[in-house]
Enzyme design. Sequence first.
Site: not given
Ligand code: GLA
Length: 382
Positions: A46, A177
Site C-alpha cells: 500500500t 521500510d
Molecule cells: C518491501 C518494500 C516496501 C513495501 C513492501 C510491501 O518491503 O521495500 O516499500 O512496498 O515491500 O508492503
Amino acid sequence: MPATDPDPHALELAETAAAAFRDAHGEEPEGLWAAPGRVNLIGEHTDYNDGFVMPFALPFYAAVAASRAEEWSFHSTYGNGETVRATELDGVEGWAAYLAGTAWALNESGFLVGPARIALHSDVPVGGGLSSSAAVECAVLIALADLYGHEIDRGEAARIAQKAENEYVGAPTGVLDQSASLLCEAGHVMFMDCRDLSREQVPFDLAAEGLAMLVVDTQAPHRHADGEYAARRADCEEAARQLGVASLRDAPRHAKLDDDQLNKRMHHVVTENDRVLKTVEILRTGRVAGIGDLLTASHVSLRDDYEVSSVELDTAVDAAIGAGALGARMTGGGFGGSAIALVEAAAAGKVEDAVISAAAQAGLPVPRVFVARAAQGAHRVR
Ligand code: GLA
C-alpha cells in the site's frame, strides 16, 4: 550523546561495530548508532499507492561505528569482513552501495556529509524480508547527519534513505521500510499514512494481553529486485491511470476495471487499506486478539489478488492457523521472506512446532521462528 537510553541489544551490536572500527583504523570511532529491521503488521503493498501501513521495529539492528575522515571507507563484519575504500561516492557496488548510496542521497538532498569511516555490524537477517537494507541505510543516515551537524526531520530522513534505495541501489521500493526503521517507538506499532507520512504510535503490548507475535523466517530469500515488485507497481499505476485518480488510495470503493489482473491488484490495495483502518480502530481499544481475522484476510488478498506470496509463506500461514493461531500473514514484499502469526502466548510452542513440521513435510527449508517484540527505532547509542 544519545537523547534516550539505547536499546541494550543495539548497544551490544554497536560494541562489535566499534571493535571492527578499531581493528580497521587503530582508533576509537567518534560515535555509535543503530537502526532496526521491521515487521509490517498489516498494510502491504500500500505504501507506493499512497496508502496506510502499520510496522513495528524488531530488536534486530544494523549498528555503525563512524568518524569523520579524509576519505570514504566502508567496513563490514559481514562475510569475510571486507573493507571498501572510495575516493568518490559514485559507482560503489555490493553491500557497500547501501552505505555510499545513503551518503550520496544526503548530499543530493542538500545535507552535505563526508567523507567518513564507517564500520557496520548487523544482525537483521539478510534476505528475510525484515528490512536489512533499510536498517543499514537508516543507521548510516543518522550517523552521517550527526557527524556533520545536520538536524533532519525523521520523515524527511525516511524519504532520503528511500532515495538511496531507489536511485543508487536501484530497487523501486516505497517508503515503508525506512520510515519504520527511523520512526517506530518501543512498545508501539506505528500507523502511518504514506501520502503525507502523518502517523500515530499505537500501544502494542502483546504480553499484557497474554499474546505473542511469532515471526517465521522461511529461509527462502525474498527477491523483489527481480522485476515482480516493479511489475506490481506498474499494474497499480496503470489501474490508477485508467480510473483517473492520482493513486489507488483514491480508487472509488466499488470501482471495476475491464482487465482482470489490474482489477485484482486494485481490489487488494483498496481492501488492504480498509483492513489497516479497521486494525487501528481495534488496537486503539486495546483488544489485540480482535485483529486476527484481518491479518489472515490480508494474506489471502496478497496470495490471490496481488499474487506475491510463495509456497513457503502459504505453508507457514496455513500451518500456523491450523495449529490455533488467531491470525497469520506474509509480511513485507513477499516472494519468500517472512510470515507473522498472532498467537495466544501459551500456544506459541505448538504453533512453532506445526510451522516447522509443515515445512519439513513439504520438503521446504526449515524456517527460523522467533517471538517479536516492538523495539526502539533508529537512535544514537553512544
Ligand atoms: C518491501 C518494500 C516496501 C513495501 C513492501 C510491501 O518491503 O521495500 O516499500 O512496498 O515491500 O508492503
